[in-house]
Motif scaffolding. Structure first.
Motif, PDB file in Angstrom:
ATOM      1  N   MET A   1       3.506  56.454   8.049  1.00 28.97           N
ATOM      2  CA  MET A   1       4.380  55.545   7.314  1.00 28.97           C
ATOM      3  C   MET A   1       5.055  56.309   6.188  1.00 28.97           C
ATOM      4  N   LEU A   2       6.359  56.165   6.090  1.00 28.51           N
ATOM      5  CA  LEU A   2       7.148  56.806   5.048  1.00 28.51           C
ATOM      6  C   LEU A   2       7.190  55.920   3.806  1.00 28.51           C
ATOM      7  N   HIS A   3       7.087  56.565   2.627  1.00 25.03           N
ATOM      8  CA  HIS A   3       7.163  55.863   1.348  1.00 25.03           C
ATOM      9  C   HIS A   3       8.167  56.596   0.463  1.00 25.03           C
ATOM     10  N   LEU A   4       8.975  55.832  -0.246  1.00 26.33           N
ATOM     11  CA  LEU A   4       9.933  56.388  -1.194  1.00 26.33           C
ATOM     12  C   LEU A   4       9.378  56.207  -2.598  1.00 26.33           C
ATOM     13  N   ALA A   5       9.130  57.325  -3.275  1.00 30.60           N
ATOM     14  CA  ALA A   5       8.609  57.293  -4.646  1.00 30.60           C
ATOM     15  C   ALA A   5       9.788  57.262  -5.610  1.00 30.60           C
ATOM     16  N   SER A   6      10.370  56.087  -5.769  1.00 31.26           N
ATOM     17  CA  SER A   6      11.562  55.968  -6.606  1.00 31.26           C
ATOM     18  C   SER A   6      11.794  54.521  -7.000  1.00 31.26           C
ATOM     19  N   ARG A   7      12.321  54.349  -8.206  1.00 27.61           N
ATOM     20  CA  ARG A   7      12.753  53.025  -8.672  1.00 27.61           C
ATOM     21  C   ARG A   7      14.241  52.828  -8.414  1.00 27.61           C
ATOM     22  N   SER A   8      14.905  53.842  -7.903  1.00 30.70           N
ATOM     23  CA  SER A   8      16.355  53.816  -7.753  1.00 30.70           C
ATOM     24  C   SER A   8      16.799  52.990  -6.548  1.00 30.70           C
ATOM     25  N   PRO A   9      17.553  51.934  -6.775  1.00 33.55           N
ATOM     26  CA  PRO A   9      18.075  51.173  -5.644  1.00 33.55           C
ATOM     27  C   PRO A   9      19.050  52.001  -4.810  1.00 33.55           C
ATOM     28  N   ARG A  10      19.726  52.966  -5.442  1.00 33.03           N
ATOM     29  CA  ARG A  10      20.656  53.826  -4.698  1.00 33.03           C
ATOM     30  C   ARG A  10      19.907  54.709  -3.709  1.00 33.03           C
ATOM     31  N   ARG A  11      18.795  55.269  -4.140  1.00 33.53           N
ATOM     32  CA  ARG A  11      18.016  56.104  -3.214  1.00 33.53           C
ATOM     33  C   ARG A  11      17.501  55.277  -2.043  1.00 33.53           C
ATOM     34  N   ALA A  12      17.026  54.080  -2.322  1.00 34.53           N
ATOM     35  CA  ALA A  12      16.538  53.214  -1.244  1.00 34.53           C
ATOM     36  C   ALA A  12      17.678  52.868  -0.288  1.00 34.53           C
ATOM     37  N   GLU A  13      18.841  52.577  -0.827  1.00 35.34           N
ATOM     38  CA  GLU A  13      20.014  52.265   0.001  1.00 35.34           C
ATOM     39  C   GLU A  13      20.385  53.457   0.878  1.00 35.34           C
ATOM     40  N   LEU A  14      20.386  54.638   0.300  1.00 35.83           N
ATOM     41  CA  LEU A  14      20.734  55.845   1.061  1.00 35.83           C
ATOM     42  C   LEU A  14      19.700  56.131   2.142  1.00 35.83           C
ATOM     43  N   LEU A  15      18.420  56.054   1.789  1.00 35.99           N
ATOM     44  CA  LEU A  15      17.377  56.325   2.776  1.00 35.99           C
ATOM     45  C   LEU A  15      17.448  55.323   3.926  1.00 35.99           C
ATOM     46  N   ALA A  16      17.772  54.080   3.630  1.00 34.01           N
ATOM     47  CA  ALA A  16      17.890  53.050   4.671  1.00 34.01           C
ATOM     48  C   ALA A  16      18.995  53.398   5.669  1.00 34.01           C
ATOM     49  N   ARG A  17      20.004  54.136   5.236  1.00 31.90           N
ATOM     50  CA  ARG A  17      21.100  54.539   6.135  1.00 31.90           C
ATOM     51  C   ARG A  17      20.608  55.415   7.282  1.00 31.90           C
ATOM     52  N   LEU A  18      19.438  56.027   7.118  1.00 26.84           N
ATOM     53  CA  LEU A  18      18.893  56.876   8.176  1.00 26.84           C
ATOM     54  C   LEU A  18      18.147  56.064   9.229  1.00 26.84           C
ATOM     55  N   GLY A  19      18.060  54.753   9.030  1.00 30.94           N
ATOM     56  CA  GLY A  19      17.482  53.879  10.036  1.00 30.94           C
ATOM     57  C   GLY A  19      15.965  53.889  10.117  1.00 30.94           C
ATOM     58  N   LEU A  20      15.322  54.296   9.051  1.00 30.02           N
ATOM     59  CA  LEU A  20      13.860  54.332   9.024  1.00 30.02           C
ATOM     60  C   LEU A  20      13.308  53.185   8.195  1.00 30.02           C
ATOM     61  N   GLU A  21      12.147  52.707   8.592  1.00 30.46           N
ATOM     62  CA  GLU A  21      11.428  51.757   7.743  1.00 30.46           C
ATOM     63  C   GLU A  21      10.610  52.566   6.745  1.00 30.46           C
ATOM     64  N   PHE A  22      10.524  52.067   5.525  1.00 26.55           N
ATOM     65  CA  PHE A  22       9.756  52.764   4.494  1.00 26.55           C
ATOM     66  C   PHE A  22       9.302  51.787   3.432  1.00 26.55           C
ATOM     67  N   GLY A  23       8.231  52.165   2.765  1.00 23.75           N
ATOM     68  CA  GLY A  23       7.735  51.389   1.642  1.00 23.75           C
ATOM     69  C   GLY A  23       8.241  51.971   0.337  1.00 23.75           C
ATOM     70  N   LEU A  24       8.270  51.169  -0.692  1.00 16.17           N
ATOM     71  CA  LEU A  24       8.710  51.614  -2.014  1.00 16.17           C
ATOM     72  C   LEU A  24       7.511  51.754  -2.942  1.00 16.17           C
ATOM     73  N   LEU A  25       7.491  52.845  -3.695  1.00 18.53           N
ATOM     74  CA  LEU A  25       6.444  53.089  -4.688  1.00 18.53           C
ATOM     75  C   LEU A  25       7.091  53.115  -6.068  1.00 18.53           C
ATOM     76  N   ASP A  26       6.679  52.227  -6.926  1.00 21.86           N
ATOM     77  CA  ASP A  26       7.218  52.126  -8.279  1.00 21.86           C
ATOM     78  C   ASP A  26       6.317  52.938  -9.205  1.00 21.86           C
ATOM     79  N   LEU A  27       6.742  54.163  -9.493  1.00 21.43           N
ATOM     80  CA  LEU A  27       5.928  55.088 -10.284  1.00 21.43           C
ATOM     81  C   LEU A  27       6.603  55.425 -11.598  1.00 21.43           C
ATOM     82  N   ASP A  28       5.823  55.802 -12.558  1.00 16.35           N
ATOM     83  CA  ASP A  28       6.351  56.259 -13.836  1.00 16.35           C
ATOM     84  C   ASP A  28       5.959  57.722 -14.000  1.00 16.35           C
TER      85      ASP A  28
END
Length: 189
Positions: A1-28
Motif C-alpha cells: 500500500m502506497l502512502h503519501l507523507a504530505s499535508r499538501s493538497p497539490r501533491r495529493a492531486e498530482l499523485l492521483a494523476r498517476l492512477g494509484l490508490e494511496f493513503g495520506l499521512l499527516d505528519l509534522d
C-alpha cells in the motif's frame, strides 16, 4: 500500500494523476536548513525525513511504501521556504521579481529495507512585478503555505515569463520522476 507523507493538497492531486490508490499521512516534520547546509542537500534530506517519518507511522502495514517530497525556491544561496506572513511573502516576491530562480523538488520513496530518491531542478523566470501587482497577488491568498510565496498553478502563472524544467515539480511533485521511482518499487507498470 502506497502512502503519501504530505499535508499538501497539490501533491495529493498530482499523485492521483498517476492512477494509484494511496493513503495520506499527516505528519509534522521540521523543515529547518542546517548552518552551511547546501540547498540541494537540505531539500533531499527533508524529503527523506518525511518519507522516513511516514514509514514509522505505517510500519505495521505489510508492504507499506511511503512517498515524501520537499520543494524549495532558491535564489542564489538563499532558500525561500514558506512565508511566515504577508510581509514576508511580499519581501520574497520583491526578491524574485524581474529575476530567474530555481525550484528544487526532491522525492523519496521508502519501504522496509529499501529507499530511492530523485530530485528535479527547474528554472523559473519571473517578470518585473510592481508593488501593486505584488499587493494584488497577496490579496488572493494563494501564497500561504507555498515555498517562495507563490503557486505556479494559480494566478502567479501570469507573472512567469519562462519555465525550464518540470511544471509539476514546481507544483510540488515531479510526475515523470515520481513515476520512475514507483516503477522501481513495482507500483506502476
Amino acid at each position: 500500500m502506497l502512502h503519501l507523507a504530505s499535508r499538501s493538497p497539490r501533491r495529493a492531486e498530482l499523485l492521483a494523476r498517476l492512477g494509484l490508490e494511496f493513503g495520506l499521512l499527516d505528519l509534522d516534520v521540521p523543515e529547518q536548513r542546517g548552518a552551511g547546509e547546501p540547498a540541494a542537500d537540505y531539500v533531499r534530506r527533508v524529503a527523506r525525513e518525511k518519507a522516513g517519518a511516514g514509514l514509522l507511522e505505517v510500519v505495521a502495514v505489510p508492504g507499506a511504501v511511503v512517498l515524501g517530497s520537499d520543494t524549495e525556491v532558491i535564489l542564489g544561496d538563499r532558500v525561500f521556504g514558506k512565508p511566515a506572513d504577508a510581509a514576508d511573502a511580499a519581501e520574497m516576491l520583491r526578491a524574485l521579481s524581474g529575476r530567474s530562480h530555481e525550484v528544487l523538488t526532491a522525492v523519496s520513496l521508502v519501504s522496509a529495507g529499501r529507499e530511492a530518491q530523485a530530485a528535479v531542478l527547474t528554472r523559473v523566470a519571473v517578470e518585473t512585478m510592481s508593488d501593486d501587482a505584488i499587493a494584488r497577488y497577496l490579496a488572493c491568498g494563494e501564497w500561504q503555505g507555498k515555498a517562495g510565496a507563490y503557486a505556479i498553478q494559480g494566478r502567479f502563472e501570469a507573472h512567469v515569463q519562462r519555465l525550464d524544467g518540470s511544471y509539476s515539480g514546481v507544483m510540488g511533485l515531479p510526475l515523470h520522476e515520481t513515476a520512475g521511482l514507483l516503477r522501481q518499487f513495482g507500483l506502476l507498470p
